[in-house]
Design a protein around this motif. Structure first.
Motif, PDB file in Angstrom:
ATOM      1  N   MET A  44       1.109  -1.215   0.076  1.00 55.42           N
ATOM      2  CA  MET A  44      -0.246   0.229   0.087  1.00 55.42           C
ATOM      3  C   MET A  44       0.587   0.856  -0.054  1.00 55.42           C
ATOM      4  SD  MET A  44      -3.386  -0.629   3.071  1.00 55.42           S
ATOM      5  CE  MET A  44      -4.191   0.586   1.971  1.00 55.42           C
ATOM      6  N   LEU A  45       2.691   0.839   0.493  1.00 52.05           N
ATOM      7  CA  LEU A  45       3.068   2.016   0.371  1.00 52.05           C
ATOM      8  C   LEU A  45       2.989   3.157  -1.526  1.00 52.05           C
ATOM      9  CD1 LEU A  45       4.609   3.790   2.706  1.00 52.05           C
ATOM     10  CD2 LEU A  45       6.645   2.744   1.416  1.00 52.05           C
ATOM     11  N   GLN A  46       3.282   2.810  -2.262  1.00 52.92           N
ATOM     12  CA  GLN A  46       3.846   3.416  -2.916  1.00 52.92           C
ATOM     13  C   GLN A  46       2.759   4.344  -3.787  1.00 52.92           C
ATOM     14  OE1 GLN A  46       5.033   0.515  -6.440  1.00 52.92           O
ATOM     15  NE2 GLN A  46       6.628   1.720  -6.715  1.00 52.92           N
ATOM     16  N   GLU A  47       1.435   3.588  -3.510  1.00 51.05           N
ATOM     17  CA  GLU A  47       0.117   4.638  -4.028  1.00 51.05           C
ATOM     18  C   GLU A  47      -0.195   5.832  -2.425  1.00 51.05           C
ATOM     19  OE1 GLU A  47      -2.974   5.796  -6.657  1.00 51.05           O
ATOM     20  OE2 GLU A  47      -1.023   4.783  -6.986  1.00 51.05           O
ATOM     21  N   THR A  48       0.109   5.102  -1.315  1.00 51.10           N
ATOM     22  CA  THR A  48       0.305   6.200  -0.566  1.00 51.10           C
ATOM     23  C   THR A  48       0.707   7.660  -0.377  1.00 51.10           C
ATOM     24  OG1 THR A  48      -1.069   3.718   1.112  1.00 51.10           O
ATOM     25  CG2 THR A  48      -0.226   6.063   1.735  1.00 51.10           C
ATOM     26  N   LEU A  49       2.075   6.847  -0.999  1.00 50.52           N
ATOM     27  CA  LEU A  49       2.936   8.081  -1.014  1.00 50.52           C
ATOM     28  C   LEU A  49       2.467   8.857  -2.161  1.00 50.52           C
ATOM     29  CD1 LEU A  49       6.300   6.472   0.180  1.00 50.52           C
ATOM     30  CD2 LEU A  49       5.865   8.284   1.409  1.00 50.52           C
ATOM     31  N   TYR A  50       2.344   8.645  -3.069  1.00 46.81           N
ATOM     32  CA  TYR A  50       2.251   9.464  -4.798  1.00 46.81           C
ATOM     33  C   TYR A  50       1.434  10.091  -4.568  1.00 46.81           C
ATOM     34  CZ  TYR A  50       2.909  10.300 -10.144  1.00 46.81           C
ATOM     35  OH  TYR A  50       1.870  10.500 -10.275  1.00 46.81           O
ATOM     36  N   THR A  51      -0.072   9.613  -4.908  1.00 49.17           N
ATOM     37  CA  THR A  51      -1.006   9.836  -4.516  1.00 49.17           C
ATOM     38  C   THR A  51      -1.786  11.095  -3.294  1.00 49.17           C
ATOM     39  OG1 THR A  51      -1.901   8.237  -6.046  1.00 49.17           O
ATOM     40  CG2 THR A  51      -3.625  10.566  -5.490  1.00 49.17           C
ATOM     41  N   GLY A  52      -0.482  10.794  -2.228  1.00 55.15           N
ATOM     42  CA  GLY A  52      -1.432  11.955  -0.938  1.00 55.15           C
ATOM     43  C   GLY A  52      -0.555  12.645  -1.380  1.00 55.15           C
ATOM     44  N   ALA A  53       0.865  13.060  -1.944  1.00 55.32           N
ATOM     45  CA  ALA A  53       1.647  13.788  -2.080  1.00 55.32           C
ATOM     46  C   ALA A  53       1.411  14.528  -3.916  1.00 55.32           C
ATOM     47  CB  ALA A  53       3.225  13.939  -2.553  1.00 55.32           C
ATOM     48  N   GLU A  54       0.634  14.202  -4.370  1.00 53.88           N
ATOM     49  CA  GLU A  54       0.309  14.852  -5.213  1.00 53.88           C
ATOM     50  C   GLU A  54      -1.516  15.757  -4.789  1.00 53.88           C
ATOM     51  OE1 GLU A  54      -1.960  12.647  -8.477  1.00 53.88           O
ATOM     52  OE2 GLU A  54      -0.820  13.038  -9.356  1.00 53.88           O
ATOM     53  N   VAL A  55      -1.630  15.336  -4.268  1.00 51.86           N
ATOM     54  CA  VAL A  55      -3.268  16.550  -3.482  1.00 51.86           C
ATOM     55  C   VAL A  55      -3.062  17.172  -2.489  1.00 51.86           C
ATOM     56  CG1 VAL A  55      -4.817  16.207  -1.374  1.00 51.86           C
ATOM     57  CG2 VAL A  55      -4.288  13.957  -2.999  1.00 51.86           C
TER      58      VAL A  55
END
Length: 401
Positions: A44-55
């Motif tokens: 779950m780490l990649q998406e939580t990191l990448y899209t969270g940062a995008e927000v």
């Protein structure tokens, strides 16, 4: 004979119906859907990191720069620098940040179930990052009862006071600091887009974020013992490691090609600059007068205009004159590989400078000034390394600040 045929048909229909209802759940289960409990928390780490940062990256561009007079948006009167913020903007911020806080909480639960303390700690750090942004924007938010809908059917969590939220977030960061195991790298380190599995850097980020939240409570020292907690971090780097150089920054260094790219890489330059955002006269004036070298890294002079000029915040579109107004430097701020930081070393130095100035840490004005100047220099060095459109800032220029 007909009676026997009807009887056999009735029995067949009955048995078919019984068969359908006995395995109904299995038939209606998507075989391609992942069972949450069957995956690794690092999954779950990649998406939580990448899209969270995008927000957060998008919201920073959309709102923060406008409200603090760093940028001026668009050509319409309904602009954020005029404090015209619609409900849909805030609804989007609410739902997106809660979404990625919920993902971080799901990652934490998986890590606890699988006894993976480092993934548990990382998940707590990220969840706190997202929730702290939410409470800073909205005040009271669901926290103590949040994210308990699926397991406990708690669909209407109570809203906690902002003080209760901050107390919980600080306690969570303290706990995460205590369980980070820096002797080992994270499993599946390639999924860690921020630090490549380096647990010491994650622990430093956790504790630097802790400092940020403490300083935001600086006027609540008497009730919450803020000064003593900041001083403890300053005095005990073994127990409370924080950022000590730009190498520790919580910065995403994106690739030049999809999928790991800066959100604004796919945005046309005109949409990012001319019709999107211009630098405000406030920030231009603050940087131009002392000759801050970051001005040419962040901004570009308008074509045919010799000098720096900012746009006026708060003005109606029909009254604005954008002739000669400088532009954002998309090559450094919004290219495919332009970095985005959750937090950097310079912020830690600024926090310590303020704590010293407040008398929470011994050293007086001279030490406070030293930390302040070191913070500015750290920022200049960071942006000099990012710069694609000019020569690196010389060390002699850095030392002037």
């Amino acid at each position: 004979m007909k009676r026997n045929i009807y009887l056999l048909f009735a029995l067949w229909v009955f048995s078919a119906n019984v068969g359908c209802t006995t395995n109904f759940d299995e038939i209606n289960r998507n075989p391609n859907e992942i069972d949450e409990g069957a995956i690794s928390p690092t999954g779950m780490l990649q998406e939580t990191l990448y899209t969270g940062a995008e927000v957060l990256l998008y919201r920073t561009w959309q709102l923060n720069g406008e409200l603090i007079q760093y940028t001026v948006s668009g050509t319409g009167n309904n602009s954020y620098h005029r404090y015209v913020i619609t409900n849909s903007v805030m609804e989007s911020a609410w739902s997106n940040l809660f979404k990625w806080a919920a993902n971080a909480e799901a990652m934490r639960r998986l890590a606890v179930d699988q006894q993976n303390v480092n993934c548990e700690a990382v998940a707590i750090t990220l969840k706190t990052l997202y929730l702290s942004n939410l409470t800073d924007m909205f005040g009271e938010i669901p926290c103590s009862e949040a994210f308990r809908g699926s397991g406990e059917n708690l669909t209407k969590p109570r809203f906690d006071t902002q003080r209760a939220v901050y107390e919980q977030l600080l306690a969570d960061l303290e706990y995460a600091n205590s369980i980070y195991d820096t002797s080992v790298a994270m499993s599946s380190a390639q999924r860690d887009l921020l630090y490549g599995g380096d647990m010491m850097k994650w622990r430093k980020f956790n504790n630097s974020l802790y400092l940020r939240l403490l300083m935001r409570l600086s006027n609540r020292d008497r009730e919450m013992g803020i000064a003593a907690r900041v001083r403890a971090v300053f005095e005990d780097s073994a127990e409370w490691p924080v950022f000590t150089s730009n190498d520790d920054n919580a910065t995403f260094y994106y690739d030049e090609v999809n999928p790991f790219v800066n959100y604004f890489g796919n945005i046309l330059e005109s949409a990012f600059t001319t019709t999107g955002r211009r630098p405000a006269e406030q920030i231009i004036g603050m940087m131009d007068a002392p000759g801050d070298p970051r001005i040419s890294i962040w901004f570009k002079q308008a074509s045919g205009y010799d000098g720096w000029k900012g746009a006026e915040s708060g003005k109606e579109a029909q009254e604005s004159d954008n002739s000669g107004v400088s532009l954002l430097n998309k090559a450094n701020l919004g290219d495919y590989a332009s970095p985005y930081s959750h937090m950097k070393y310079d912020e830690v130095l600024f926090i310590f400078a303020e704590a010293i100035k407040r008398g929470w840490i011994d050293g007086g004005d001279a030490l406070a000034e030293q930390y302040y100047n070191d913070a500015v220099r750290a920022s200049i060095r960071f942006w000099s390394d990012v710069n694609k459109t000019g020569n690196p800032v010389s060390e002699s220029t850095v030392e002037r600040f």
